[in-house]
Design a protein around this motif. Structure first.
Motif, mmCIF file in Angstrom:
data_model
loop_
_atom_site.group_PDB
_atom_site.id
_atom_site.type_symbol
_atom_site.label_atom_id
_atom_site.label_comp_id
_atom_site.label_asym_id
_atom_site.label_seq_id
_atom_site.Cartn_x
_atom_site.Cartn_y
_atom_site.Cartn_z
ATOM 1 N N ASP A 29 -5.317 10.025 4.111
ATOM 2 C CA ASP A 29 -5.256 8.416 2.925
ATOM 3 C C ASP A 29 -4.922 9.544 1.400
ATOM 4 O O ASP A 29 -4.335 9.076 1.027
ATOM 5 N N GLU A 30 -5.916 10.745 1.268
ATOM 6 C CA GLU A 30 -5.170 11.528 0.138
ATOM 7 C C GLU A 30 -4.164 12.304 0.120
ATOM 8 O O GLU A 30 -3.595 12.289 -1.281
ATOM 9 N N ALA B 232 2.288 1.860 -3.487
ATOM 10 C CA ALA B 232 1.923 1.940 -4.107
ATOM 11 C C ALA B 232 0.614 3.792 -4.071
ATOM 12 O O ALA B 232 0.450 4.640 -5.069
ATOM 13 N N ALA B 233 0.888 4.297 -2.687
ATOM 14 C CA ALA B 233 0.811 5.817 -2.441
ATOM 15 C C ALA B 233 1.620 6.524 -2.963
ATOM 16 O O ALA B 233 1.295 7.866 -2.722
ATOM 17 N N SER C 142 1.049 -1.594 0.167
ATOM 18 C CA SER C 142 -0.105 -0.377 0.006
ATOM 19 C C SER C 142 1.012 1.284 0.322
ATOM 20 O O SER C 142 0.429 2.222 -0.657
ATOM 21 N N VAL C 143 2.403 0.989 1.025
ATOM 22 C CA VAL C 143 2.362 2.345 0.568
ATOM 23 C C VAL C 143 3.660 2.546 -0.390
ATOM 24 O O VAL C 143 3.443 4.109 -1.328
ATOM 25 N N SER D 222 -1.072 11.765 2.144
ATOM 26 C CA SER D 222 0.358 11.084 2.569
ATOM 27 C C SER D 222 1.237 11.381 1.233
ATOM 28 O O SER D 222 1.379 10.638 0.167
#
Length: 543
Positions: free
Chosen positions: A501-502, A77-78, A74-75, A504
């Motif tokens: 979430d948006e 991807a962000a 997830s990191v 980070s």
């Protein structure tokens, strides 16, 4: 940063000028000619290499090493594409040859992709350590190259801005590799920038914030932030990057850093060791070094929490660990999972502040450890630890330009640590006591005495440091409390989770936080927002 106390008066605590000059002369012999304004060099051209995916993929072996295994996907991807990569090698020199100024010398290799919306003629770096003293530089740079060729550079803003000039524009999406040598001279018992960079003579601790040249932070609306380093608030504003750092030090030194130690400790010559550290995506890379640190350690959901302290300070060191565990567990659940594998809390001789936040590393004021600190519940140490832990989300994950909009990280952090953390861990009565001591009573006293200020004001445009503290740490938290009471807990905390979430690894602005509250609640909150952050109607809140 935790609510600063007004800076102490007195002379800046650099070592005597003669010693500084001696050490600089020695460093120049090692580094070559330093940057002292524009230097002429042979023309060189950089490679116009398209860089899609090039930077992050080149770091595959270490880029996720500091991230909790279950969050690595997830990191990744962000993370924004093509983050800058800092590869640094540095040596700690406690006695810099014939002088006695603690010195750090190093080499920086930066891989940079132009992710702005226009070609760049230059790339600005910040030498934040040079900001406090217009007469003597604490940081020097030499031998700057771009893709292996020498280039022109300029210094400005009290030598705190270093512009690396490209010999041809760097197009959007193109990549360059910038190399430079640098040396940083630690001021001794410095009062500047709250003591975040310097050597504490009492404890023997090296506090190494902004110890290297860093790309200037980029405001989403205003572009590169090139102002004089802030006198009232946080000095460092920088964007997310990846760090691969090798430190050489004498044997027996303890090092705590952003990120984690990556690989084995190796011998590096007689009496020296070499250690490599990897950060993951972070806004800067900070080090604290000492020869006799002790540590208390705990595991929190797979996160190693280290509370460091000097010999004989275990009572407070263990309390700091307890408070860090409590607050990290709570905010890890309330806001978003803390993505990193480590969090270090360090005693540092700060001046005018109780603590300061850095990615994965927290400074705690040394006075907590050396004085007769009250550990009864509730207490200010617990509040300070919680405040700095919340900063791992607001500043650490979600960035903002602290020079322009400090209240959106300091205000929400102070409210969450005083009210929300204490009500969850200790109950409503204890939360009320902490809010009264640290926020409501100071608000009432200042409103009655000195009057109100506009919260959303650039940090160094306040009439005084006291006005800045009042705006960011006292009035702003009450504004966020007013929003919580207006929209309810579900919408309030849902908005904060959506905001994290948006944004980070990005830089947010006040309008982004307002939009998150409005989207989560379905309400128009502009009037309430203006009342607390853009107007001087604080007196009405007391009536």
């Amino acid at each position: 940063m935790f609510a600063p106390i007004m800076p102490k008066t007195g002379q800046r605590s650099l070592s005597p000028a003669g010693i500084i000059l001696t050490v600089i002369a020695i460093a120049l012999a090692t580094l070559g000619q330093p940057v002292l304004g524009q230097q002429g060099h042979s023309p060189a051209t950089h490679s116009a290499t398209p860089a899609t995916g090039a930077v992050n993929s080149n770091a595959e072996d270490w880029v996720m090493a500091a991230i909790r295994p279950e969050l690595q996907e997830s990191v990744r991807a962000a993370m924004p594409a093509n983050l800058p990569v800092y590869e640094m090698s540095a040596t700690l020199e406690p006695q810099a040859e014939t002088g006695d100024v603690p010195t750090l010398t190093g080499h920086l290799k930066l891989t940079y992709v132009n992710t702005t919306d226009a070609p760049l003629d230059s790339l600005p770096f910040r030498l934040y350590a040079n900001g406090p003293d217009d007469e003597n530089d604490a940081q020097i740079v030499s031998d700057v190259t771009v893709d292996g060729g020498a280039v022109d550079v300029t210094l400005s803003v009290s030598d705190s801005v270093l512009d690396v000039l490209f010999n041809q524009p760097l197009d959007v999406g193109d990549l360059v590799v910038i190399d430079m040598e640098f040396a940083s001279f630690l001021p001794i018992d410095s009062v500047d920038h709250y003591g975040i960079f310097g050597y504490g003579s009492t404890s023997g601790t090296w506090a190494l914030a902004h110890w290297y040249p860093v790309i200037a932070g980029r405001d989403p609306s205003g572009g590169w932030m090139l102002e004089h380093p802030s006198r009232n608030g946080d000095a460092i504003f920088s964007d997310t990057a990846l760090y691969d750092v090798t430190i050489h030090s004498e044997q027996g030194w303890e090092l705590a850093t952003t990120g984690i130690e990556f690989g084995e400790t190796d011998a590096a010559g007689p009496g020296m060791v070499e250690r490599r550290f990897a950060s993951g995506p972070v806004r800067d890379f900070t080090i604290v070094a000492d020869q006799d640190f002790e540590v208390a350690t705990a595991d929190v959901n797979g996160i190693t929490v280290n509370s460091w302290f000097n010999p004989g300070q275990d009572r407070v060191g263990e309390a700091v660990l307890e408070y860090a565990i409590q607050s990290l567990e709570f905010f890890d659940d309330l806001l978003a999972p803390y993505p990193f594998r480590e969090l270090d809390l360090m005693p540092v001789d700060m001046q005018g502040a109780a603590g300061s936040e850095f990615p994965g590393l927290i400074y705690m004021g040394l006075d907590y450890y050396t004085g007769n600190t009250d550990l009864a519940t509730p207490n200010s140490l617990d509040f300070t630890v919680a405040h700095e832990v919340v900063h791992q989300w607001f500043y650490g994950l979600v960035g903002n330009n602290q020079y322009a909009d400090a209240f959106i990280d300091e205000g929400i952090t102070n409210y969450l640590s005083a009210q929300v953390y204490f009500e969850e861990v200790y109950g409503d009565d204890e939360a009320e006591r902490i809010m009264n001591v640290h926020i409501r009573s100071p608000f009432e006293r200042i409103i009655d005495g000195d009057g109100d200020v506009v919260v959303d004001t650039p940090t160094d445009e306040f009439d005084s440091g006291r006005d800045y503290v009042f705006a960011a740490y006292t009035k702003a938290p009450l504004g966020f409390e007013a929003i919580r009471l207006e929209i309810g807990d579900d919408a309030f905390f849902g908005a904060l989770r959506d905001y994290v979430d948006e944004f980070s690894f990005l830089v947010a602005e006040p309008a982004d936080l307002l939009a998150a509250f409005e989207a989560s609640s379905g309400q128009d909150l502009q009037s309430l927002w203006d009342e607390w952050f853009n107007e001087t109607n604080g007196r009405d809140a007391l009536d």
